[in-house]
Design an enzyme around this catalytic site. Sequence first.
Site, PDB file in Angstrom:
ATOM      1  N   GLY A  46      -7.660  43.249 -32.731  1.00 41.55           N
ATOM      2  CA  GLY A  46      -8.522  43.586 -33.534  1.00 41.55           C
ATOM      3  C   GLY A  46      -9.699  44.318 -32.653  1.00 41.55           C
ATOM      4  O   GLY A  46      -9.998  43.822 -31.829  1.00 41.55           O
ATOM      5  N   GLN A  51     -18.133  47.695 -31.581  1.00 38.60           N
ATOM      6  CA  GLN A  51     -17.679  47.216 -30.071  1.00 38.60           C
ATOM      7  C   GLN A  51     -17.317  48.619 -29.192  1.00 38.60           C
ATOM      8  O   GLN A  51     -17.238  48.372 -28.016  1.00 38.60           O
ATOM      9  CB  GLN A  51     -16.389  46.508 -30.268  1.00 38.60           C
ATOM     10  CG  GLN A  51     -16.588  44.981 -30.642  1.00 38.60           C
ATOM     11  CD  GLN A  51     -15.109  44.519 -30.669  1.00 38.60           C
ATOM     12  OE1 GLN A  51     -14.505  44.615 -31.557  1.00 38.60           O
ATOM     13  NE2 GLN A  51     -14.821  43.557 -29.777  1.00 38.60           N
ATOM     14  N   CYS A  89     -12.412  37.647 -27.657  1.00 37.26           N
ATOM     15  CA  CYS A  89     -12.954  38.682 -27.835  1.00 37.26           C
ATOM     16  C   CYS A  89     -12.968  39.847 -26.979  1.00 37.26           C
ATOM     17  O   CYS A  89     -13.462  39.488 -25.823  1.00 37.26           O
ATOM     18  CB  CYS A  89     -14.533  38.773 -28.504  1.00 37.26           C
ATOM     19  SG  CYS A  89     -15.187  40.149 -29.219  1.00 37.26           S
ATOM     20  N   GLU A 132     -13.532  40.292 -36.985  1.00 35.60           N
ATOM     21  CA  GLU A 132     -13.783  41.657 -37.050  1.00 35.60           C
ATOM     22  C   GLU A 132     -14.751  41.924 -38.055  1.00 35.60           C
ATOM     23  O   GLU A 132     -15.987  42.704 -37.675  1.00 35.60           O
ATOM     24  CB  GLU A 132     -12.634  42.584 -37.298  1.00 35.60           C
ATOM     25  CG  GLU A 132     -11.430  42.299 -36.395  1.00 35.60           C
ATOM     26  CD  GLU A 132     -12.048  42.382 -34.886  1.00 35.60           C
ATOM     27  OE1 GLU A 132     -12.760  42.920 -34.543  1.00 35.60           O
ATOM     28  OE2 GLU A 132     -11.163  41.592 -34.102  1.00 35.60           O
TER      29      GLU A 132
HETATM   30 CO    CO Z   1     -14.332  40.509 -31.351  1.00 26.45          CO
END
Ligand code: CO
Length: 166
Positions: A46, A51, A89, A132
């Site tokens: 994801g 990001q 992550c 997310e």
């Molecule tokens: Co993340």
Amino acid sequence: MAIRTIREKGDPCLEKVSRPVTEFNARLHQLLDDMADTLAEAGGVGLAAPQVGILRRVCIVEDEQGEIIELINPEIIKTEGEQTGLEGCLSVPGKYGIVTRPMLVRVRAQDRFGTTFEVEDEELTARCFCHEIEHLDGHLYTEHCNILTDDELEQYIRENEKEFDE
Ligand code: CO
């Protein structure tokens, strides 16, 4: 392929609330295509637009069939049950924590053309939806847990087998 740079924890983009998408144009499609390439390159499941430094409510999730689900302006509209497991992550590379999430999550979102749809999934994909969508409000999973030490992580992996990045 257009790979975008993934921002890491400490970057202000990861702490901001992203704005809704209002124009479903070529620029959005380019962002989604680049995010899919970036996710594939990074080997995660994801990725959220902040990001890659874009403060818009856009994220992608790869489901357990390997299909990429594009979520524009997503909202969680139903959750059921609970699961506890390892979470990581791409913006917090090499780190993991144990986080409790709903077992089942239903999301209402728009697709890349602006059409509203709903999607429901369980287990890893449900976890990923939550993770997310939190990115779009400037939150990281690390707010829900302690980062495991290398020893704790090794022990957890010995005892369990599932591991993923998102
Ligand atoms: Co993340």
